[in-house]
Design an enzyme around this catalytic site. Sequence first.
Site, PDB file in Angstrom:
ATOM      1  N   GLY A 191      -2.047  -3.012   3.098  1.00  0.00           N
ATOM      2  CA  GLY A 191      -0.860  -2.178   3.287  1.00  0.00           C
ATOM      3  C   GLY A 191      -1.025  -0.845   2.575  1.00  0.00           C
ATOM      4  N   GLY A 192      -0.542  -0.778   1.337  1.00  0.00           N
ATOM      5  CA  GLY A 192      -0.492   0.481   0.584  1.00  0.00           C
ATOM      6  C   GLY A 192      -1.808   1.256   0.559  1.00  0.00           C
ATOM      7  CG  ASN A 196       0.963  -3.792   8.336  1.00  0.00           C
ATOM      8  OD1 ASN A 196       1.512  -3.003   9.112  1.00  0.00           O
ATOM      9  ND2 ASN A 196       1.601  -4.837   7.820  1.00  0.00           N
ATOM     10  CD1 TRP A 197      -1.678   2.579   8.006  1.00  0.00           C
ATOM     11  CD2 TRP A 197      -1.301   3.883   9.799  1.00  0.00           C
ATOM     12  NE1 TRP A 197      -2.791   3.386   8.200  1.00  0.00           N
ATOM     13  CE2 TRP A 197      -2.586   4.184   9.290  1.00  0.00           C
ATOM     14  CE3 TRP A 197      -0.859   4.570  10.929  1.00  0.00           C
ATOM     15  CZ2 TRP A 197      -3.407   5.153   9.861  1.00  0.00           C
ATOM     16  CZ3 TRP A 197      -1.676   5.537  11.511  1.00  0.00           C
ATOM     17  CH2 TRP A 197      -2.935   5.826  10.979  1.00  0.00           C
ATOM     18  CE  LYS A 198       3.001  -3.799   4.594  1.00  0.00           C
ATOM     19  NZ  LYS A 198       3.349  -4.498   3.376  1.00  0.00           N
ATOM     20  CB  SER A 251      -2.132  -6.164  -4.466  1.00  0.00           C
ATOM     21  OG  SER A 251      -0.719  -6.063  -4.522  1.00  0.00           O
TER      22      SER A 251
HETATM   23  P1  13P Z   1      -0.188  -4.329   0.226  1.00  0.00           P
HETATM   24  O1  13P Z   1      -1.652  -4.121   0.483  1.00  0.00           O
HETATM   25  O2  13P Z   1       0.566  -3.033   0.058  1.00  0.00           O
HETATM   26  O3  13P Z   1       0.061  -5.321  -0.843  1.00  0.00           O
HETATM   27  O4  13P Z   1       0.421  -4.958   1.589  1.00  0.00           O
HETATM   28  C1  13P Z   1      -0.179  -6.062   2.152  1.00  0.00           C
HETATM   29  C2  13P Z   1       0.415  -6.282   3.485  1.00  0.00           C
HETATM   30  O5  13P Z   1       1.564  -6.649   3.614  1.00  0.00           O
HETATM   31  C3  13P Z   1      -0.432  -6.025   4.665  1.00  0.00           C
HETATM   32  O6  13P Z   1       0.127  -6.553   5.806  1.00  0.00           O
END
Ligand code: 13P
Length: 255
Positions: A236-237, A9-11, A215
């Site tokens: 995410g990250g 998820n690249w947000k 995470s």
């Molecule tokens: P992180 O992997 O950065 O904690 O984010 C998780 C997330 O929100 C994926 O949708």
Amino acid sequence: MRKKIIAGNWKMHKTIAEAGVFLRGIQGHVPSRPGMEIWIAPPFTALHACMAFVKQHDLRVVIGGQTMHEAAQGAFTGEISGMMLRETGASFCILGHSERRALFHETDGIINAKVRRALETELTPLLCIGEKEAERESGDYMNLLELQLASGLAGIETAHLKRLVIAYEPVWAIGTGRTATPEVAQETHKKIRGFIARRWGESIAGSLPILYGGSVKPDNIAELLDQPDIDGALIGGAALEVRTFVAILNNVEKV
Ligand code: 13P
């Protein structure tokens, strides 16, 4: 056998140019194992370019959206419909992410309308649920998760739930570096699957992929995926950099 999904998820990250650099970087590292899918959700503006890239280079990556509006169309300035997502080639849409719930005031009712619209538009809903830290500490987090599932999926025909994917993302683990231990994640996934079985039947519960998010990193992906009720990850990250995402894909290959 449930399929395994590693989803990024690249947000609100990556221009079209940056998305191209990323996809080029992971070429040659995408697992070819049957039953294993790699999903990426770029921002709206990069969707079309990402689709064009995966088609042109025959990259085994499934592209999807991060949210959509619940209406088919209308006077909703700034919003994107399911049909618009479909037209870019998107196959799935993340719905109910905790950031959408907290920052954009999406309620379970709105999320339910979005899930229904996604199904109607032939997009796979990737429905996110997850408790906050205080809810985990109070001990009755399962009530909250069950409520998010029951209201998010209210009124949807059981047969249609076969086209759904769930992501369990504890809010306290998102972007904090504090991932749930594999044991805690497994225990929660098992309870979620148990609730789905009681509510919609064993067959749906047995076939529904439940991803873990919060995470996820190269060094914890393997032990998470090793758990019987964890069918993949929503990342995410660590899905933003080629180096960490490729390390995750390499470690997944070993599971
Ligand atoms: P992180 O992997 O950065 O904690 O984010 C998780 C997330 O929100 C994926 O949708």
